[in-house]
Design a protein around this motif. Structure first.
Motif, PDB file in Angstrom:
ATOM      1  N   TYR A 192      -4.237  -9.684   4.098  1.00 52.75           N
ATOM      2  CA  TYR A 192      -3.652  -8.353   4.150  1.00 52.75           C
ATOM      3  C   TYR A 192      -2.531  -8.253   5.191  1.00 52.75           C
ATOM      4  O   TYR A 192      -2.168  -7.155   5.601  1.00 52.75           O
ATOM      5  N   ALA A 238       0.619  -6.274   3.989  1.00 55.66           N
ATOM      6  CA  ALA A 238       0.210  -4.897   3.718  1.00 55.66           C
ATOM      7  C   ALA A 238      -0.108  -4.168   5.019  1.00 55.66           C
ATOM      8  O   ALA A 238       0.239  -2.999   5.186  1.00 55.66           O
ATOM      9  N   PHE A 268       1.716  -0.868   6.530  1.00 54.31           N
ATOM     10  CA  PHE A 268       0.800   0.245   6.736  1.00 54.31           C
ATOM     11  C   PHE A 268       0.887   0.766   8.170  1.00 54.31           C
ATOM     12  O   PHE A 268       0.946   1.970   8.400  1.00 54.31           O
ATOM     13  N   LYS A 275      -6.540   7.199   1.757  1.00 50.42           N
ATOM     14  CA  LYS A 275      -7.061   5.836   1.619  1.00 50.42           C
ATOM     15  C   LYS A 275      -8.580   5.797   1.703  1.00 50.42           C
ATOM     16  O   LYS A 275      -9.201   4.915   1.128  1.00 50.42           O
ATOM     17  N   ILE A 333      -9.355   1.006  -2.165  1.00 47.29           N
ATOM     18  CA  ILE A 333      -8.715   0.118  -1.195  1.00 47.29           C
ATOM     19  C   ILE A 333      -9.697  -0.065  -0.036  1.00 47.29           C
ATOM     20  O   ILE A 333     -10.281   0.906   0.443  1.00 47.29           O
TER      21      ILE A 333
END
Length: 192
Positions: free
Chosen positions: A91, A94, A98, A113, A118
């Protein structure tokens, strides 16, 4: 590997200590574990529909406590502990994107979220790494995780196995619609 974890979780859901396992899995999922508590919550709620709301409360409390652990990982131990976990789950990119948006949109991100499939651990670790207000984070986590698990439990209690099929097929769509409504509400409050 995930299939074995899923089968293990289904086996746990039939045991007498299933509520404790639900709490532990929910807590671990919010900080380090890859399996969502839904794989225990769904069969438990189907097996004992009258206790579905209790199971949702257990999952919510476990998830919020796990969120505090994930927050602590992000806040205090990001470089030594959290970053390897993020890297393990691939991740990295990402998480970087984020984290940039977290400073501006943190509250909305937590609410949206937390409802989606997720992995919530991304949100909890990011909140800690971004040093987001801890008590606000906890309150938002309680809301978003509670809505998710109680919605599942209510649907399962009212509609049984057909609700399970519906949830499994359309969970993403349902949570996306709820997220749109939630974000729309924030925008109305902000610009009205």
């Amino acid at each position: 590997m995930l299939r074995r974890l899923y089968d293990w979780a289904l086996d746990l859901s039939a045991r007498p200590l299933a509520p404790l396992w639900l709490f532990l899995v929910a807590m671990a999922e919010a900080s380090i574990f890859p399996l969502p508590p839904d794989v225990l919550l769904i069969p438990m709620a189907l097996a004992k529909p009258r206790r579905a709301l209790l199971f949702a409360a257990i999952a919510t409390l476990g998830s919020v406590l796990g969120g505090a652990i994930g927050y602590a990982l992000g806040y205090a131990l990001f470089v030594k502990l959290a970053q390897p976990i993020i890297h393990f789950y691939h991740y990295d990119a990402a998480f970087a994107a984020f984290q940039q948006k977290f400073a501006t949109y943190g509250a909305a991100i937590i609410l949206v979220k937390g409802l989606t499939p997720i992995p919530y651990k991304i949100v909890t670790i990011a909140a800690g790494a971004a040093k987001f207000n801890f008590w606000l984070f906890m309150g938002l986590s309680l809301i978003t995780r509670g809505v998710r698990f109680f919605l599942e439990a209510i649907l399962l209690r009212l509609f049984g196995d057909p609700a399970r099929v519906f949830i499994e097929k359309r969970l993403g769509l349902l949570t996306a619609l709820f997220a749109i409504i939630l974000v729309g509400g924030f925008l109305i409050l902000k610009f009205a």
